[in-house]
Write a protein that holds these residues in place. Structure first.
Motif: not given
Ligand SMILES: [Zn+2]
Ligand SMILES: [Zn+2]
Length: 436
Positions: A280-299
């Motif tokens: 139901g929810k996904i949240q993560g990343g910091s900026g376009r040119n950075v490989i994202p180090d964190y993402t949260l899923l609500k499931a």
């Protein structure tokens, strides 16, 4: 049964006023500070002793608590709104909800009643067709709304308390009337069960406004088809790096989460019963040119039986683990809420049918209706049954304006006094029921 005393305009107006007040100030699970204060104030006014705060819960068993900042903000707001720091100080940190204890003057069983009091994370409609907006009782707490009728349930609880208190001479045994926090998301009931507050109940019941689309005047004496399920947050931990210069040094947490989402939704159907899965929810990343180090899923996963529910959750976990591994990430899962399958007790259902039939506003009694969703009350029902008591969950017919959990949800308020009388009458009539 003396109902005449309370079958009057003053009683009904009081209940509607309370429902509209709760509707105007909705608070989500574990943050129902203002709501709890108002319920305590009304119960004390009626002259009913209350149990609240840390006395209600096995603290560590409370699931899906809000973040500390969110809690502090809710506490501050409730103190501003109620000026009852004396009470709120004892609830801070997610110890909302209250139990009223109504002792009868005669001997009889221990009866538990549950109503829930939390709101939904919804933006309420401001459209003039929506009665709360038109009549000035729409939510003043942005992003929160009573979209499931728990504002009505809280009022029903207070109405039942008042009738029972007025009929104490006839009441046998003790009624434990629990105004439960955090029903939404399946979070509040487990901690009350663990505290042992339901351990000696002979009978237990609750109800929900409007679920089976029946009109006002119809009640369902029991419910089947409670889905068991697990609400969970999955966190993917990757490694940040420069997306142009050294992407190979990173581990992309969004990629892991995306792989998980697609494969969660592809979990094979079970031949053993109904199943559900949702992200139901996904949240993560910091900026376009950075490989994202964190993402949260609500499931969440659900099943029509304990077996299917466990199958869905186990499959979900192996999908998330596999997706993390595929992208060089770590993952962590936190259980945020749970519900269980439950069955209503046949004898209790027959008793409800007999007793409810004597209320003249009730035009039709359906023995059982399909719930088709989860309900946190199942933890309590199962505990009562496990101890040899009887439990049922009723559906309270009311014309509703829009589906539950939608921004224009509203219901026929006549169900409030009706359900208050029904809940009280059941407790009064249980005096003469024979225990198994
Ligand atoms: Zn709901
Ligand atoms: Zn609900």
């Amino acid at each position: 049964m003396e109902y005449d005393l309370l079958e009057n305009r003053e009683f009904e107006d009081w209940l509607v006023k309370l429902r509209r007040e709760f509707h105007r100030y909705p608070e989500p699970g574990w943050l129902e500070y203002r709501t709890t204060v108002r319920i305590i104030e009304e119960l004390e006014q009626i002259g009913i002793p209350v149990i609240w705060g840390r006395d209600l819960y096995a603290a560590d068993c409370r699931l899906g608590l809000p973040e500390p900042e969110e809690d502090r903000a809710a506490v501050r707001r409730a103190i501003e709104e109620t000026k009852r720091e004396d009470l709120i100080a004892g609830m801070a940190g997610g110890f909302t909800g209250v139990m009223a204890v109504i002792e009868g003057k005669q001997t009889g069983p221990a009866v538990g009643i549950r109503v829930d009091i939390d709101s939904n994370e919804l933006e309420e409609s401001e459209a003039p067709e929506h009665r709360p907006a038109r009549e000035g009782f729409a939510s003043v707490h942005r992003g929160n709304m009573h979209g499931c009728g728990h504002d009505g349930h809280a009022a029903i609880g207070l109405g039942a308390a008042r009738i029972l208190c007025a009929n104490r001479e006839k009441l046998g045994g003790t009624v434990y009337l629990f105004f439960q926090s955090a029903e939404e998301g399946g979070r509040g009931a487990q901690a009350v069960v663990k505290k042992g507050l339901l351990s000696n109940l002979d009978y237990f019941y609750g109800g929900h406004i409007g679920i089976n689309q029946a009109p006002f005047g119809t009640i369902s004496a029991s419910t089947y088809g409670f889905m068991a399920g697990t609400k969970f947050d999955v966190e993917f931990y990757g490694r940040a790096s420069h997306a142009g210069k050294a992407p190979e040094e990173g581990a992309n947490a969004i990629a892991a989460a995306a792989g998980a989402v697609l494969n969660l939704l592809a979990i094979s159907r079970s031949g053993k019963g109904i199943s559900r899965v949702n992200v139901g929810k996904i949240q993560g990343g910091s900026g376009r040119n950075v490989i994202p180090d964190y993402t949260l899923l609500k499931a969440e996963t659900r099943g029509g039986s304990p077996e299917v529910s466990a199958y869905m959750f186990e499959r979900a976990m192996s999908v998330c683990r596999g997706a993390a591994q595929m992208y060089g990430c770590d993952m962590n899962c936190r259980i945020m809420g749970e519900s269980r399958n439950a069955e209503c007790d046949g004898e209790m259902v027959r008793f409800v049918e007999r007793s409810a039939a004597e209320l003249r506003e009730i035009k039709e009694i359906i023995p059982a209706s399909d719930m088709g969703a989860g309900e946190n009350i199942t933890f309590m029902m199962n505990e009562v049954s496990r101890q040899g008591g009887q439990a049922t969950f009723m559906l309270l017919g009311a014309d509703i304006k829009a589906p539950h959990h939608s921004s224009t949800f509203d219901f026929d308020e006549r169900v409030i006094p009706l359900a208050a009388r029904l809940f009280a009458k059941l407790a009064l009539d249980l005096k003469s029921e024979k225990r198994k």
